[in-house]
Enzyme design. Structure first.
Site, mmCIF file in Angstrom:
data_model
loop_
_atom_site.group_PDB
_atom_site.id
_atom_site.type_symbol
_atom_site.label_atom_id
_atom_site.label_comp_id
_atom_site.label_asym_id
_atom_site.label_seq_id
_atom_site.Cartn_x
_atom_site.Cartn_y
_atom_site.Cartn_z
ATOM 1 N N GLU A 11 -3.938 -9.445 3.852
ATOM 2 C CA GLU A 11 -4.808 -9.207 5.002
ATOM 3 C C GLU A 11 -5.992 -10.161 5.092
ATOM 4 O O GLU A 11 -6.315 -10.692 6.167
ATOM 5 C CB GLU A 11 -5.315 -7.755 4.987
ATOM 6 C CG GLU A 11 -4.295 -6.726 5.443
ATOM 7 C CD GLU A 11 -3.388 -6.237 4.339
ATOM 8 O OE1 GLU A 11 -2.722 -5.206 4.533
ATOM 9 O OE2 GLU A 11 -3.343 -6.879 3.259
ATOM 10 N N GLU A 34 0.829 -1.213 0.000
ATOM 11 C CA GLU A 34 0.000 0.000 0.000
ATOM 12 C C GLU A 34 0.860 1.259 0.000
ATOM 13 O O GLU A 34 0.469 2.283 -0.562
ATOM 14 C CB GLU A 34 -0.945 -0.032 1.197
ATOM 15 C CG GLU A 34 -2.011 -1.120 1.040
ATOM 16 C CD GLU A 34 -2.897 -1.273 2.261
ATOM 17 O OE1 GLU A 34 -4.124 -1.306 2.085
ATOM 18 O OE2 GLU A 34 -2.353 -1.355 3.382
#
Length: 259
Positions: free
Chosen positions: A133, A113
């Protein structure tokens, strides 16, 4: 001084107009806690406010670019974000100048990210990238789930988001997320080469181009013609534009003033 107060993020000018920012928590795989995010935000603020700096490279110390959020810190409520710039001190509000991710090692979860918060990515052939995740019953809330499908095809982004599997830098390069793949140990050098090319361009035009390209995803084409001029008009009226034209006619290198 404690780690939270000293050197968790370092910066140095490595070429004219080029800043190298290093996440310096190799013992934590360059994961972010609150102190690291605040230190990162401080460096980004300094980069943005320094008119002599035109490009910044982000890299990590040691064998990992970044493992994302420091989970041990998160377990006690210490999250890697800031109130103003958001995740890692940069994900929510990015500088109005280009960022290059130099990925020498894995970029997973928040590490990927962070790459998505950058404008260009140079990575090692040994790099693995991904957002794992969901496989851990978590949700990638650092921009991965809405930025990734803007950079690569929808179905590829969805597969990565739902399976949590990582992929090689070459894999991401074939879909356009990674600009250049180089041998291990050569990432920062390749990023500096790219940064020097950007730094040679007119700084006002570079900043305006960054803003237009970032926003282009959200503009309808009928609106884009006028919206782009909000950023382009001040550049067209600048001294630098006149210098660029004169330098072209006179067959010489331009001397930018940033105004």
């Amino acid at each position: 001084m404690t780690e939270s107060a000293m050197d968790v993020v370092t910066s140095e000018i490595v070429d004219p107009h080029v800043l190298l920012i290093t996440i310096n928590r190799p013992e934590k795989r360059n994961a972010f806690d609150g102190a690291t995010a605040r230190a990162f935000e401080k460096v980004i603020d300094a980069y943005e406010s320094d008119d002599d700096l035109r490009v910044a490279i982000i890299t990590g110390a040691g064998p990992t670019f970044s493992a994302g959020q420091d989970l041990a810190a998160a377990a006690v409520g210490d999250f890697g974000g800031t109130e103003r710039r958001g995740g890692f001190g940069v994900m929510g509000v990015r500088p109005h100048k280009p960022l290059i991710a130099a990925v020498e090692g894995h970029a997973l979860a928040g590490g990927l990210e962070l790459c998505l918060a950058c404008d260009l990515v140079v990575a090692s052939s040994a790099t693995q990238m991904g957002i794992p995740e969901a496989a851990r019953a978590l949700v990638a809330v650092g921009g991965g789930l809405f930025r990734l499908p803007k950079r690569i095809p929808y179905h590829i982004a969805m597969e990565l988001a739902l399976t949590g599997e990582s992929r090689s830098a070459e894999y991401f390069a074939q879909w356009g997320l990674v600009n250049k793949v180089v041998e291990p140990g050569e990432v920062v050098g390749a990023a500096r080469e790219l940064a020097r090319k950007i730094a040679a361009s007119g700084p006002l035009a570079v900043s305006a181009s960054v803003e237009i390209v970032r926003r282009a995803y959200d503009w309808a084409e009928t609106d884009a013609w006028s919206r782009q001029m909000e950023y382009a008009d001040p550049v067209m009226a600048s001294e630098d534009t006149q210098e660029g034209i004169r330098a072209f006619i006179e067959k010489r290198e331009p001397v930018w003033k940033g105004r």
